[in-house]
Write a protein that holds these residues in place. Sequence first.
Motif, PDB file in Angstrom:
ATOM      1  N   TYR A 128       0.854  -1.191   0.000  1.00  0.00           N
ATOM      2  CA  TYR A 128       0.000   0.000   0.000  1.00  0.00           C
ATOM      3  C   TYR A 128       0.885   1.235   0.000  1.00  0.00           C
ATOM      4  O   TYR A 128       2.090   1.154   0.232  1.00  0.00           O
ATOM      5  N   ASP A 129       0.276   2.395  -0.248  1.00  0.00           N
ATOM      6  CA  ASP A 129       1.078   3.609  -0.373  1.00  0.00           C
ATOM      7  C   ASP A 129       1.008   4.468   0.892  1.00  0.00           C
ATOM      8  O   ASP A 129       0.354   4.119   1.877  1.00  0.00           O
ATOM      9  N   MET A 130       1.691   5.609   0.863  1.00  0.00           N
ATOM     10  CA  MET A 130       1.831   6.461   2.049  1.00  0.00           C
ATOM     11  C   MET A 130       0.499   7.048   2.515  1.00  0.00           C
ATOM     12  O   MET A 130       0.319   7.300   3.705  1.00  0.00           O
ATOM     13  N   ILE A 131      -0.445   7.255   1.594  1.00  0.00           N
ATOM     14  CA  ILE A 131      -1.705   7.894   1.975  1.00  0.00           C
ATOM     15  C   ILE A 131      -2.526   6.959   2.848  1.00  0.00           C
ATOM     16  O   ILE A 131      -2.996   7.348   3.924  1.00  0.00           O
ATOM     17  N   ILE A 132      -2.676   5.700   2.417  1.00  0.00           N
ATOM     18  CA  ILE A 132      -3.450   4.755   3.231  1.00  0.00           C
ATOM     19  C   ILE A 132      -2.667   4.392   4.492  1.00  0.00           C
ATOM     20  O   ILE A 132      -3.255   4.122   5.539  1.00  0.00           O
ATOM     21  N   ALA A 133      -1.329   4.451   4.414  1.00  0.00           N
ATOM     22  CA  ALA A 133      -0.508   4.205   5.611  1.00  0.00           C
ATOM     23  C   ALA A 133      -0.842   5.248   6.681  1.00  0.00           C
ATOM     24  O   ALA A 133      -1.061   4.919   7.857  1.00  0.00           O
ATOM     25  N   GLU A 134      -0.898   6.510   6.272  1.00  0.00           N
ATOM     26  CA  GLU A 134      -1.244   7.586   7.215  1.00  0.00           C
ATOM     27  C   GLU A 134      -2.678   7.431   7.715  1.00  0.00           C
ATOM     28  O   GLU A 134      -2.970   7.670   8.885  1.00  0.00           O
ATOM     29  N   ASP A 135      -3.583   7.004   6.817  1.00  0.00           N
ATOM     30  CA  ASP A 135      -4.981   6.814   7.219  1.00  0.00           C
ATOM     31  C   ASP A 135      -5.104   5.824   8.370  1.00  0.00           C
ATOM     32  O   ASP A 135      -5.962   5.964   9.231  1.00  0.00           O
ATOM     33  N   VAL A 136      -4.242   4.807   8.364  1.00  0.00           N
ATOM     34  CA  VAL A 136      -4.342   3.762   9.381  1.00  0.00           C
ATOM     35  C   VAL A 136      -3.435   4.055  10.578  1.00  0.00           C
ATOM     36  O   VAL A 136      -3.404   3.289  11.540  1.00  0.00           O
ATOM     37  N   GLY A 137      -2.686   5.181  10.501  1.00  0.00           N
ATOM     38  CA  GLY A 137      -1.859   5.594  11.637  1.00  0.00           C
ATOM     39  C   GLY A 137      -0.390   5.242  11.531  1.00  0.00           C
ATOM     40  O   GLY A 137       0.348   5.304  12.516  1.00  0.00           O
ATOM     41  N   LEU A 138       0.057   4.859  10.339  1.00  0.00           N
ATOM     42  CA  LEU A 138       1.478   4.567  10.115  1.00  0.00           C
ATOM     43  C   LEU A 138       2.112   5.764   9.424  1.00  0.00           C
ATOM     44  O   LEU A 138       1.770   6.080   8.279  1.00  0.00           O
ATOM     45  N   TYR A 139       3.026   6.427  10.104  1.00  0.00           N
ATOM     46  CA  TYR A 139       3.644   7.633   9.549  1.00  0.00           C
ATOM     47  C   TYR A 139       5.082   7.327   9.161  1.00  0.00           C
ATOM     48  O   TYR A 139       5.864   6.814   9.950  1.00  0.00           O
ATOM     49  N   LYS A 140       5.406   7.642   7.931  1.00  0.00           N
ATOM     50  CA  LYS A 140       6.711   7.249   7.385  1.00  0.00           C
ATOM     51  C   LYS A 140       7.842   8.140   7.882  1.00  0.00           C
ATOM     52  O   LYS A 140       7.636   9.285   8.252  1.00  0.00           O
ATOM     53  N   PHE A 141       9.017   7.563   7.887  1.00  0.00           N
ATOM     54  CA  PHE A 141      10.261   8.306   8.083  1.00  0.00           C
ATOM     55  C   PHE A 141      10.852   8.485   6.693  1.00  0.00           C
ATOM     56  O   PHE A 141      10.974   7.508   5.941  1.00  0.00           O
ATOM     57  N   ASP A 142      11.204   9.715   6.356  1.00  0.00           N
ATOM     58  CA  ASP A 142      11.699   9.983   5.001  1.00  0.00           C
ATOM     59  C   ASP A 142      13.214  10.038   4.987  1.00  0.00           C
ATOM     60  O   ASP A 142      13.819  10.946   5.560  1.00  0.00           O
ATOM     61  N   ILE A 143      13.815   9.059   4.346  1.00  0.00           N
ATOM     62  CA  ILE A 143      15.273   8.975   4.216  1.00  0.00           C
ATOM     63  C   ILE A 143      15.584   9.125   2.727  1.00  0.00           C
ATOM     64  O   ILE A 143      15.310   8.224   1.933  1.00  0.00           O
ATOM     65  N   LEU A 144      16.122  10.282   2.347  1.00  0.00           N
ATOM     66  CA  LEU A 144      16.311  10.593   0.929  1.00  0.00           C
ATOM     67  C   LEU A 144      17.782  10.632   0.564  1.00  0.00           C
ATOM     68  O   LEU A 144      18.662  10.756   1.424  1.00  0.00           O
TER      69      LEU A 144
END
Length: 980
Positions: A450-466
């Motif tokens: 799944y992608d970042m939008i549905i991840a945030e919807d379910v309460g999973l917030y990404k760490f951005d390592i670029l």
Amino acid sequence: MQLAQENGVKRLVLTDINNTSACLNFIRKAPEYGIKPLVGIDFRNGVDPCFVAIAKNNSGFQELNTFLSKHLHEAKSIPKRAPEFMDAFVVYPFESVLLHEFDDFKASEYIGISAKDLRRLPFSRLKTLKDKLVVLQPVSFRNKRDFNAHRLLRAIDNNVLLSKLDDSEVGDIEEKMLPLQTLKNTFSQYPYIIKNTKKLLSKCSIHFDFSKNRKPQNLKHYTNSKEEDEQLLQKLCEQGLPYRYPQVDKNIKNRITKELDLIKKMGFVSYFLINWDIVTYARKQGFFYVGRGSGANSIIAYILRITDVDPMGLDLYFERFINLYRANPPDFDIDFSWRDREAVTQYIFNSFPHVALVGTYVTFKEKGVIRELGKVFGLPKEDIDRLGDGQFQNSKLDSIAKLVIKYGKLIHGMPNYLSVHASGILISDRPLHYFSATFLPPKGFPVTQYDMIIAEDVGLYKFDILAQRGLGKIKDTLAIVRHNQPDRANFDIHDVKRFYKDDNIKNNIRTAQCMGCFYVESPAMRMLLKKLEVDSYLGLVAASSIIRPGVSKSGMMREYILRHRNPGRAQEKAHPVMLNIMPETYGVMVYQEDVIKVAHHFAGLDLGEADVLRRGMSGKYRSRKEFEKVKAKFRSNCMEKGYDKALIDEIWHQTASFAGYAFAKGHSASYAVESYQSLFLYTYFPLEYMVAVLNNGGGFYSAEFYIHEARMKGASIHAPCVNHSHILNSIYGSKLFLGLMYLRDFEELGMKRIVKERATNGRFTSLEDFIDRVPLSMDQLSILIRIDAFRFTGINKHELLWKAHMVLSKTKRLEHPKLFAPRRQQFKIPKLDTTDLEIAFEQLELLGFTLCSPFALLTETPKNHNGQKDLAQYLNKKIDIYGYLVTVKPTKTSKGERMFFATFLDQQGKVFDTVLFPPIAAKYPFRGRGIYRSYGKVVSEFGFLSIEVIKMRKEAYVEDPRYADMKTSLKRSTSKKSEN
């Protein structure tokens, strides 16, 4: 779900083939349609069905995800018989059971019967297994058009013509949604099947929290408990405070207390500690990094050294970073050098229990889908190109082309394949298979389906390592300086506050002398720096965000410049509320937080609603109901406040066109810090910095122009040399030796062999010595000779080529160097010469550019020497000028007409800029690299000089002298034949 609602279906099981991408969103949306959602997986090997598994509960869903992930990661086939799942039901398709003839069914195993299968049931051995039969009515298509699109997608996937697509590769056209009553009537003679189905469904339930007040699903505790986490964060702040603020005043203390209280209250303590852990590891490894994003507005992030931006000194807006109304934690985008990022990612996977990269959905783009469909229908390439470019009249298309356009529109935007998000990493409190299955791309890190939008919807917030190359340039420059100028290497690159006051750096920014410098080197940015007369850190912070598309699209970039240059204009033009909200940017929205400020203070939305508006503007939630609701409230609140409709429209237009592209101020400030670090190196170590820029893949421009910049800064440029060059570029004093990597068609293995042999046994003394020590084929050796990599021998390269041919034709090539040098037969080779023109064209062929001035290659000597230095005296007059093309930026006017901005080098090596408005752009197109003679009017906009082109032509190069004799002899030969 809309189909289910229309057909009276209240319970649905979503079972995609070997995939769970849609499950979370399905569960999130189901209540809107009055549907009880259930989820599972349709397990198959290619197109061959094995079984359908349905999760009884969340544990069962995790069980299925784990099972699927293992098979995807290891590329293992799915077994025909399912394992004994603890919390999932298994339904075998009717056809599969008949085919594989197994009769021993476990308690949780069933046989699925579709409406189509019913007519075969009375004649089947399975009719006696009454307690095992359930309804399995797949829904794959809404209608015939969907089925046709499916066939086309299968042909694309199999890379075959539609006419060659095997029927086994296609689903069943009967897999459509039937009204519930129709389904009941169909199975009315088999009431036990309906009963079994209802019983199975009643035992299944799945729940994920998508509410506004959902709790974060990220790792809850960095240590062992909430209390320990809070104590550690407090302790780290106390330890880090003196480094950031030797003098602590009341404002700093209050800001720290306010942030700490909110971070604890919102449950984001572990989020901060994890980011602290990552950057601490990076510093120990000597990795350069930049922390940015909305988290850069945080004083805690600054003290923990996650960011290098002082929120007190910059007066960063606290509520952009965190407020009680937002459920998600602040964004921390942490940039590492492109060489270090993978090591950091590996560290994260090794350090935390439940980690995965975030997936992303790659969808079919308009041109791409037309190209794919064109191939499936067997259209010739020219027809496909014409359709893809939109160069057709619908009325004149044949039936096949019309089908391509028709189904192109239907498939456009549909998912194509799963990919990996550019930077997102999830660190979860639960195993990530609780939420979905994962797949394993070549780099070996598992990725969610799944992608970042549905991840945030379910309460999973990404760490951005670029990854970015700018940091690699800084790090490499420091290493090159230590090697090339060790006596000057004792400076602290992190002492950026010293750089802000440096007059030489200020002058370079003000005059836009910043080739290769992070984020400020593009023609558009150079233009803006000159127009704004930027010479300060705060000015650069503003410029970093003003350059973004949103500000210019809203028309406020020009207004900002006008207000910046004309004191008093802001009071005259800006609305008092806007000016009061954003005094330092003259009442113009420049930063992301300005959207929140305007929504909160101007339109009266609360901070949570304002943040919904900001996020909606970014495109993530633009179509969602919550965004539409807030958008309506923005307008209604403004009307209630008594604002004029024209003003409301103008402010909304500015907000809407700008917000999706803007940077948070802290984000811009982080970029400006890196810009200053690169500007310092460019100002005081220009040669070393240019070598680092080149060795990190360049930047906005091609390698040729960074080499030119190094020359302008005093470097002498040398073509690749077997005794001095490495794979990358290297510098000795002011001598820059180009790397072997620039040699077209020269193999990497050969480069490595040369460098390793030279390091082990010393420099090469002759061509023969090189041949004996480095095994290369004749075509690879000839590349080195042609670029004059053996010039240390003092022998002309034509003679060396003859010698190489003679030596290699007499010697059998070995993959390893010989122990003893062989005896050589002496060959007498006539004296040969090489002209400067030959060298230039050889370089053009092998390197892609020449090391001499390109103006030396013109057939006609330029009629004048006009250049950048003369623009001021030609202001509002016409100028005739020659320029070597650096870069062209095509753009479109508000009417959709094409125009160009072009940057050139003049005969003195200085940069000048031109603009070609639509009528001129259409009449005088650019025809690739080379020298153009332009005639146009010199104009000034806010002190930035450029040329509005009236006429332009590309100048011809001389004939390549290496082939001139060949062409002459060919002409003579042709002439003689015609005479005969």
